[in-house]
Design an enzyme around this catalytic site. Structure first.
Site, PDB file in Angstrom:
ATOM      1  N   ASP A   1       0.741  -1.203  -0.074  1.00 47.46           N
ATOM      2  CA  ASP A   1      -0.014   0.035  -0.087  1.00 47.46           C
ATOM      3  C   ASP A   1       0.957   1.428  -0.065  1.00 47.46           C
ATOM      4  O   ASP A   1       2.191   1.156   0.304  1.00 47.46           O
ATOM      5  CB  ASP A   1      -0.691   0.023   1.228  1.00 47.46           C
ATOM      6  CG  ASP A   1      -2.120   1.022   1.081  1.00 47.46           C
ATOM      7  OD1 ASP A   1      -2.325   1.320   0.085  1.00 47.46           O
ATOM      8  OD2 ASP A   1      -2.678   1.165   2.086  1.00 47.46           O
TER       9      ASP A   1
ATOM     10  N   GLU B   1       2.618   5.212  -3.832  1.00 48.63           N
ATOM     11  CA  GLU B   1       2.590   6.016  -5.284  1.00 48.63           C
ATOM     12  C   GLU B   1       3.750   6.885  -5.427  1.00 48.63           C
ATOM     13  O   GLU B   1       4.042   7.203  -6.382  1.00 48.63           O
ATOM     14  CB  GLU B   1       1.252   6.977  -4.966  1.00 48.63           C
ATOM     15  CG  GLU B   1       0.081   6.278  -5.075  1.00 48.63           C
ATOM     16  CD  GLU B   1      -0.291   5.553  -3.894  1.00 48.63           C
ATOM     17  OE1 GLU B   1       0.041   5.695  -2.803  1.00 48.63           O
ATOM     18  OE2 GLU B   1      -0.907   4.271  -4.163  1.00 48.63           O
TER      19      GLU B   1
END
Ligand SMILES: *[C@@H]1O[C@H](CO)[C@@H](O)[C@H](O)[C@H]1NC(C)=O
Ligand SMILES: *[C@@H]1O[C@H](CO)[C@@H](O)[C@H](O)[C@H]1NC(C)=O
Ligand SMILES: *[C@@H]1O[C@H](CO)[C@@H](O)[C@H](O)[C@H]1NC(C)=O
Ligand SMILES: *[C@@H]1O[C@H](CO)[C@@H](O)[C@H](O)[C@H]1NC(C)=O
Length: 921
Positions: free
Chosen positions: A486, A489
């Site tokens: 997770d 980005e």
């Protein structure tokens, strides 16, 4: 250059020369003597005079400046008021860009040419690249590659290896031509002559931090680009800009999201052929669609690198695209079971209670997740000793395993800065953290509840062994089964770093795509909101170029690490951030983050798009992540979610419980019922995953892929599993009916296990179907054989149950299908061909229906057998049936006259053997 293309260019040149000489003469002579002679306009003057609003390509996309005529003309562009509200007033002349300096020369795969910048075109943001090299490669019959690079010095290129052949294909589906001054390139589909790429619209720009190319599109039927929250599958070409740059944010609007996929499909109106285009570039970029139709790529780094795939069907495109970028990963069988997660169970006691509630309600469930609350202070590879306890969590995971269930843990990308914390210490020693330009380890802030977080550089080859060793030793403590990665980005809760970012053109580029957070809180324009500084140093260069590849590089490293953790078993990775080609390493949940009715249909669009991007293992958080769901919303979401290839109910922190057993008995019973349908169909679903990983077909499939005549209908509220199983969920509150498009084929209602034919008069129409609160409409397409297996509480137990076949006959009373079966988890069962592959084919001849079961590969020993066969859609009443020549006893032979369905039971047709089943009509 390809000889035919060269010939084409010569013909064009001759024709143009001819027209240039004789056309004015003809026009003058043909006109009435009193009309004044036509003005001698240059092509650009003519263009300025005639240009239609929708043919203008925006020369002033900058969001921070309102263009004026003066500013516009300073850019060497035309200024003219427009009628269409969204059409640009400042637009490119045709004569803009580059010219070819000499004729192209042939190469092994195509041709190459050199360009130089046209005199008189003003510099936009500076650092113009003066000389370009164009390389055109005819890679396969259906794949063309062309790339425009700086002829004098290397620039960043995406490190994705796409294999190419060493000689040209014999019969490419495309032909390529060019114009030399200004330079443009045209790609045409040979069979129809449709121009699928044509950059002769002006605006080619190649500066260090601003690269732009526009092309006409053959139609307005455009799909793809990601990752965004696209509310519809079909794009709107009315001046829509889609920005790509990986970003941690909830998908509630149209901004750039977690992944970066500069890839789209377009269906040509003439011939209904499909092509797709990959713009292989990882920098922050805008893609603007306009109604002509056309599109413009605007990126701030890298090179102009394009792959064009020729299809001609949408499914062919996925096959061709995944052949280039990697076939989707094959998940283990258990990963197709139902999964449950939430952020902040907050204690092992609560986890145990939820798992018990699910068991007591007998709702099938294969996987439970540990979100970051299992960790000590949100640090990877640690366990919260107060609320979980390493030993207790480990015992719990062993207990899950003993009951046939699995445990997946989350790992974040960042490492908490704490001396004495192994991941930090070893990462420092092995020098794998991302650095500032001054050579310090860059410090940001993410979940770890310590002073700072640092960022592993997964593009550094030494990061993979480091990560592998951490994953492997943590597995010795907690025997997790797969990894959920997770925040990659990569997310950062402070802008850039704890000390901000230097002001320079890398962090603050002169042209900023329309990314979320592009205006910094201090008013400075920057790229680094919610992430790290763009001038941070990674092994492969500046974060500026590698930003959108962070999640991809972490997925690859995690995929590698799992090979050590599970040398013989298949595991899986579930990543939030993805790039082109990530589907070969990871699945992706859509982070569809809000428990709101309007978000439920978007999850279908997201899944279908990720199917185009070469991912099979996708789905959104069932019942939504943020906010409190409602009973009805969660029930409807559980129904559609039972048919996401990746089916996980995941809840956010602090919201009321939403696992299927959290409501009432009616809810639990319905969740159980739909999940049992999923589990019953898992052999079919698993076979679709096998087909996808071997041939690149899609699992969650748009109706458009099977029924091209639906082009323009934008059917994105229903979807298919493969070619044959149609899912029509209710996605709105308070509805007890659903509008279902019935594609033009024979269809059978799945229910009443299975059931009745859909009224043929509804084919090709939108029908209103009953859908009470407890019903999701499911239909099976005639012409297909679907294998099934009796469901159970987990896949461990369902996998030993009897199998069966649903034979759905088409108009001609034929059908076909296949079953892939292996042990469900051996890492190399595909490579070693340790599986069973069985073909089904049904034909009708001289009053007999015949089902042939023909295994082609039988290298996996199993005693499983088909025990039940349903044959739907018989046109007359069967009287007897035989299996392998032996008559079937009457107690095992049932014909339902209402449904026209024959059911044979009590069979014992081993799945690894050949069989013939016949019925006499
Ligand atoms: C969105 O949901 C994902 C999935 O659980 C979560 O990890 C992430 O933090 C959420 N992002 C935002 C910005 O809410
Ligand atoms: C672990 O389990 C034991 C025995 O049930 C219990 O006494 C202890 O409190 C648990 N520890 C944690 C951290 O939950
Ligand atoms: C599933 O059923 C089997 C056999 O009935 C049982 O042993 C197992 O514990 C059950 N697992 C779960 C998760 O309920
Ligand atoms: C049925 O057979 C006819 C004649 O062979 C063929 O044209 C048609 O496509 C077949 N229908 C289906 C659904 O396959």
């Amino acid at each position: 250059m390809n000889r035919k293309a060269l010939g084409g260019v010569l013909v064009v040149l001759v024709v143009v020369a001819f027209l240039a000489i004789f056309l004015p003469v003809y026009l003058t002579q043909g006109n009435d003597a009193v009309t004044p002679p036509p003005e001698k306009l240059t092509p650009d003057q003519q263009f300025y005079k005639d240009v239609k609003d929708e043919e203008r390509f925006d020369c002033y996309p900058d969001l921070d400046v309102t263009p004026s005529k003066k500013l516009c003309e300073e850019r060497g562009c035309f200024w003219k008021p427009a009628t269409l509200a969204k059409a640009p007033e400042c637009f490119y002349p045709l004569t803009y860009g580059y010219q070819m300096t000499r004729l192209p020369v042939n190469t092994d795969l195509g041709w190459e040419a050199y360009l130089s910048r046209l005199d008189g075109v003003p510099s936009r943001y500076g650092n113009d690249v003066m000389n370009l090299k164009v390389e055109v490669e005819f890679q396969t019959d259906s794949r063309l590659h062309f790339k425009i690079t700086d002829a004098d010095s290397p620039r960043f290129e995406v490190p994705l290896v796409i294999d190419k052949p060493n000689k040209q294909p014999s019969d490419p589906m495309y032909e390529v031509s060019y114009k030399s001054n200004p330079f443009s390139i045209q790609v045409r589909r040979k069979s129809t002559g449709v121009l699928i790429f044509d950059s002769s619209v002006g605006g080619l720009t190649y500066e260090d931090q601003f690269l732009q190319l526009s092309t006409k599109l053959p139609s307005k039927y455009v799909y793809g680009f990601g990752e965004h929250n696209h509310q519809r599958f079909l794009h709107d070409v009315d001046y829509k800009t889609w920005t790509m740059f990986s970003r941690d944010v909830a998908p509630v609007d149209e901004w750039n999201l977690y992944g970066h996929h500069p890839y789209h499909m377009c269906i040509e109106e003439r011939g209904n052929n499909a092509h797709s285009i990959l713009f292989l570039n990882s920098n922050a970029m805008d893609v603007t669609l306009q109604p002509s139709p056309a599109l413009t790529y605007r990126t701030i780094g890298g090179v102009l690198d394009f792959y064009i795939f020729l299809g001609p069907t949408p499914e062919n495109l996925v096959t061709q695209y995944t052949e280039a970028v990697g076939r989707p990963a094959m998940p283990p069988y258990w990963a197709l079971g139902f999964q449950l997660s939430r952020w902040n169970y907050n204690s092992l006691d609560r986890v145990k209670q939820v798992v018990k509630e699910m068991r007591d309600a007998e709702i099938p469930m294969d996987v439970l997740y540990g979100d970051i609350d299992y960790m000590d202070r949100y640090m990877d590879f640690t366990v919260d000793e107060t609320n979980y306890g390493t030993q207790n969590l480990s015992d719990f995971v062993d207990d899950l395993h003993a009951r046939g269930q699995r445990y997946i843990i989350i790992l974040d990308h960042c490492i908490g800065k704490e001396v004495g914390y192994e991941a930090y210490d070893t990462g420092l020693t092995q020098d794998i953290f991302i650095k500032t330009p001054e050579g310090q380890v860059l410090e940001g802030e993410v979940w770890p509840a310590v002073n700072a977080s640092v960022y592993p550089d997964f593009t550094d080859p030494s990061a993979t062994p480091w990560w592998t060793s951490l994953c492997d030793s943590f597995h010795d403590e907690i025997a997790y089964d797969a990894l959920w990665i997770d925040m990659n980005e990569p997310s950062n809760f402070v802008a850039g770093s704890q000390t901000g970012c230097e002001e320079n053109t890398i962090n603050n580029p002169p042209y900023l795509p329309n990314i979320l957070g592009r205006i910094m809180p201090d008013g400075k324009r920057g790229l680094y909101d919610k992430t790290i500084c763009m001038d941070a140093k990674q092994h492969l260069g500046n974060h500026y170029n590698l930003h959108s590849l962070y999640g991809h590089s972490m997925s690859v490293a995690t995929h590698e690490a799992l090979k050590t953790v599970f040398p013989t078993k298949r595991s899986m990775v579930l990543s939030r951030s993805t790039y082109v080609g990530s589907g070969a390493y990871t699945g992706h949940w859509l982070g569809d983050n809000q428990s709101q009715w309007r978000q439920m249909p978007w999850s279908i669009v997201g899944m279908l798009e990720f199917s185009l991007f070469g991912f099979t293992y996708t789905g959104s958080d069932i019942c939504g992540f943020w906010y409190a769901t409602t009973y009805e919303m969660c029930l409807r979401w559980s129904q559609v979610g039972a048919f996401y290839p990746f089916a996980r109910n995941h809840n956010g922190r602090d919201w009321p419980a939403q696992h299927p057993a959290a409501f009432d008995d009616a809810f639990s019973a319905n969740a159980k019922k739909v999940l049992e349908i999923r589990y019953k169909l898992l052999p079919f679903l698993y076979t679709l995953f096998y087909e996808a990983t071997t041939t690149g077909t899609t699992v969650a499939r748009p109706i458009l892929h099977e029924f091209p005549e639906t082009l323009g209908m934008n059917l994105d509220r229903q979807f298919l599993w493969g070619a044959s199983f149609l899912i029509t969920p209710v996605l709105e509150e308070g509805k007890t009916t659903v509008e279902a498009y019935i594609p033009n084929a024979r269809w059978y209602d799945y229910y009443d296990s299975p059931g009745k034919e859909v009224d043929p008069s509804l084919r090709g129409t939108t029908a209103v179907l009953d859908a009470d609160l407890m019903t999701i409409n499911l239909h099976i397409r005639g012409g297909f054989v679907i294998p099934f297996q009796e469901p159970a509480n987990t896949t461990v137990y369902s996998r030993v149950n009897p199998m069966g076949l649903i034979v759905a006959l088409d108009e001609n009373e034929s059908a076909s299908g296949q079953l892939f079966w292996d042990d469900g988890e051996s890492r190399d069962s595909l490579a070693k061909e340790e599986y069973v592959l069985t073909e089904f084919s049904v034909e009708k001849a001289s009053g007999m229906g015949t089902l042939q079961i023909t295994p082609s590969i039988t290298n996996y020993a199993t005693t499983l057998a088909f025990e039940t066969i349903h044959v739907m859609g018989l046109k007359s009443v069967p009287t007897t049936a035989m299996a392998n020549g032996v008559p079937i006893q009457s107690q095992n032979f049932q014909f339902d006259d209402d449904k026209k369905m024959l059911t044979l039971t009590g069979l014992d047709l081993g799945i690894i053997n050949s069989h013939t089943v016949q019925w006499e009509e």
